[in-house]
Design an enzyme around this catalytic site. Structure first.
Site, short mmCIF file in Angstrom:
data_model
loop_
_atom_site.label_atom_id
_atom_site.label_comp_id
_atom_site.label_asym_id
_atom_site.label_seq_id
_atom_site.Cartn_x
_atom_site.Cartn_y
_atom_site.Cartn_z
CG HIS A 156 -0.21 -0.57 2.63
ND1 HIS A 156 -0.69 -0.17 3.71
CD2 HIS A 156 0.71 -0.56 2.98
CE1 HIS A 156 -0.41 -0.07 4.58
NE2 HIS A 156 1.43 -1.00 4.43
CG HIS A 157 3.99 1.59 2.36
ND1 HIS A 157 3.16 2.39 3.23
CD2 HIS A 157 4.57 0.85 2.77
CE1 HIS A 157 3.12 2.54 4.00
NE2 HIS A 157 3.97 1.19 4.59
CB ALA A 158 3.45 1.34 -4.66
#
Length: 673
Positions: A156-158
């Protein structure tokens, strides 16, 4: 600093009053066996091997029988570019550890370096993660399943053109984009210890996606997710952030998670849910700082499932591999409606779970920095922001965009190809993986080869047979369970094995705590059946009173003789050669033994009559000859063959030691033979 006292405890969702409904959902499970082969650089905390460990537990617990298993097609470059920029995706497809020096400028531009290193198979790993989430969303759209699981997803950080936090391609955003083709509103829930900044940033300006994240905030990566981050433009108040402090427990987490999600469901009325189950919020994680147990973490999954909406469940963080695999396996059981544990099945990675080898992640004694006042203040502010979204946003009706080539008639084409490639197989592996077993189904013989191919250990297969009780289960009776005797031996207590104090039981008494039965798992079924066949034979054997000494005369033909040793045909002794040693051995007359006659209830094999002089026994070539009177002390157990003890030593014959009782006499073959 506060404890979790006063909050409602986390209950078992499988109990009758649990939050799970009795509805049977169709579950699609996506797994690619290659995902465990990829590895970040040495010493990196992110290890894709954890997904393989979780899959091994899921298979050996038998959860695969309750869901359809798929290997999704990896996401292509064109599909990744639905969110990411073309230049960024092109860079990921080209860079390798061998040529990374040529892309030094691009590495700085796209934040590829320490936390997000370049490793072998980087682009293929991103394709597996993105393909599983996109295919799961597509199946939800087409109504092929109610729940889709992709533990390889949840990165979920990309960002749109940047790698971040061990994430390169944001598979969650790709999955939500696919859901938005059919669904008006999508809710994204994040229970990772880190803020889901990449997903929030992607939908920060739209009301079609509401993002809700429960995370650690304050001097912690990525540094975003403040309470006041609520979205902008059309997406204002559609970004929900619940910042937490260190050491939150199961009870306190439940006290804020369930009320917030309940209000979102009532006011936003989503058409589908995407749940990110990052396991770094568990207690004891290498990078986490929460104190959630496995059941506290899984309570969030069970609560979201209870709403009955189409749900895409993905993985995420988690850097203590044994705990991550435990949690995701347990949550898979919740999603398919089967409770697993606490004992771990034997699997390929069984040694990872020592020393307890149980399916549980226990909380520690760390301090809970989330006070009741702090949590109530944040919860009230979040609900107040949600109150401004009471009216669910609508979407103008329009034609649904056509399916991408990734999903166009994919199932039908693959089914036809599978039938063409395996014309002689009644059930192919693709058909077997799509089959969901009925709860009452017992036939498993057809699955053995397939199970072996997917890593199911044969030790975990329960052998089913009649009247088989599991003495290790907690529900087993605490009373002894005797195996009944055959009815024909119940008429005569003496023949069934009795003595003066009571019956000498042939029953095999089994208690739940017996050492003999503690590890019984059905593997010795053949030996048990053989023992059952021998039971009637043992019951016909005589019993002897342990309080008396019985003087017995052995009748050689009536007793069971030992198996004779094979004799060569050319060296067969003559009758004279056989009887001669027996006659010489019987010449010394032993002392007469005085004994008390036994009770008349003795079988024909052992006759208790006083003997005044030794009687010669018939000489046999295949058995020892003994005519001496013997006194045998009776044993409390049933004798299968009476022992004969000498009352006086046997003399030597011909200067050689006398043969011991129980040995056949040594004979020499005729010299002219």
């Amino acid at each position: 600093m506060a404890s979790g006292g006063g909050f409602a405890p986390v209950s078992n969702p499988f109990q009758p009053n649990g939050i799970l409904s009795n509805k049977k959902e169709r579950v699609a499970y996506f797994y690619d066996s290659d995902v465990g082969n990829y590895a970040y650089v040495a010493g990196h905390p992110m290890k894709p091997h954890r997904i393989r460990m979780a899959h091994s537990l899921i298979m050996n617990y038998g959860l695969y029988t309750r869901m359809e298993i798929y290997r999704a097609k990896p996401a292509t470059r064109q599909e990744m570019c639905q969110f990411h920029t073309d230049e960024y995706v092109d860079f990921l497809s080209k860079v390798t550890p061998d040529n990374m020096d040529q892309f030094a400028k691009e590495q700085g531009k796209y934040n590829v370096g320490d936390d997000t290193p370049v490793f072998d198979g980087l682009f293929e790993f991103c394709g597996i993660s993105g393909g599983g989430s996109m295919e799961g969303a597509a199946r939800l759209n087409r109504g092929k399943c109610d729940i889709a699981i992709n533990w390889a997803g949840g990165l979920h950080h990309a960002k749109k053109s940047e790698a971040s936090g061990f994430c390169y391609i944001n598979d969650i955003v790709l999955g939500i984009i696919e859901l938005l083709r059919y669904k008006q509103r999508v809710l994204y829930i994040d229970i990772d210890v880190h803020h889901g900044d990449g997903v929030e940033e992607a939908f920060y300006t739209t009301d079609r996606v509401m993002t809700c994240s429960f995370h650690k905030y304050g001097e912690y990566f990525p540094g975003t997710g403040e309470l006041r981050d609520i979205g902008i433009g059309a997406g204002k108040y559609y970004a929900v952030n619940f910042p937490l402090r260190d050491g939150i427990t199961d009870e306190t987490y439940k006290s804020v998670f369930e009320p917030v999600i309940k209000h979102i469901m009532e006011w936003y009325q989503p058409c589908a849910v995407v749940l990110q189950c990052g396991a770094d919020s568990l207690s004891g994680d290498r990078l986490g700082c929460f104190n959630l147990s496995m059941r506290g973490h899984a309570n969030c999954v069970a609560y979201v499932k209870s709403f009955g909406l189409p749900t895409l469940v993905v993985g995420g963080g988690g850097y203590t591999m044994r705990n991550v695999s435990r949690a995701w396996c347990y949550e898979t059981g919740i999603l398919v409606g089967k409770e697993v544990g606490p004992q771990l099945p034997y699997s390929d990675f069984y040694e990872y779970f020592g020393p307890d080898y149980e399916l549980d992640v226990r909380p520690s004694n760390m301090d809970n920095m989330n006070s009741r006042e702090y949590l109530e203040k944040i919860k009230n502010q979040v609900i107040e922001n949600l109150a401004r979204t009471k009216f669910a946003p609508s979407v103008q009706m329009q034609d649904v965009p056509r399916d991408s080539e990734h999903f166009k008639d994919g199932d039908a084409m693959l089914d036809d190809l599978d039938e063409d490639m395996h014309p002689d197989e009644r059930v192919t592996q693709r058909q077997w993986e799509k089959r969901v077993a009925h709860e009452g189904e017992l036939s498993e013989s057809e699955d053995e080869d397939m199970e072996r191919n997917i890593g199911v250990r044969p030790e975990n297969k329960e052998k089913r047979r009649r009247n088989h009780a599991n003495y290790r289960s907690a529900s087993a009776s605490a009373m002894a369970t005797p195996v009944p005797q055959p009815e024909e031996n119940n008429d005569d207590d003496n023949e069934a094995g009795t003595n003066g104090d009571g019956p000498v039981s042939h029953l095999r008494t089994q208690l739940p705590g017996d050492v003999e039965n503690e590890g019984y798992d059905g593997e010795n079924e053949d030996e048990d059946m053989a023992d059952a066949d021998e039971a009637p034979k043992r019951q016909e054997e005589p019993a002897v009173d342990p309080d008396q000494t019985v003087e017995m005369e052995v009748d050689a033909p009536a007793t069971a003789q030992p198996t004779p040793a094979p004799q060569p045909a050319s060296t067969k002794p003559s009758p004279e050669a056989v009887t001669a040693p027996a006659t010489e051995e019987a010449q010394p007359e032993p002392e007469k033994a005085t004994s008390v006659p036994a009770e008349p209830a003795v079988t024909a094999a052992v006759v208790a009559t006083p003997i005044s002089a030794p009687a010669p026994a018939p000489a046999l070539a295949t058995a020892p000859v003994a005519s001496a009177t013997s006194t045998v002390p009776a044993a409390p157990t049933v004798l299968t063959e009476p022992k004969i003890e000498q009352t006086s030593p046997l003399p030597s014959v011909g200067g050689s030691p006398a043969p011991s009782v129980g040995e056949p006499p040594r004979t020499e073959a005729p010299k002219d033979a």
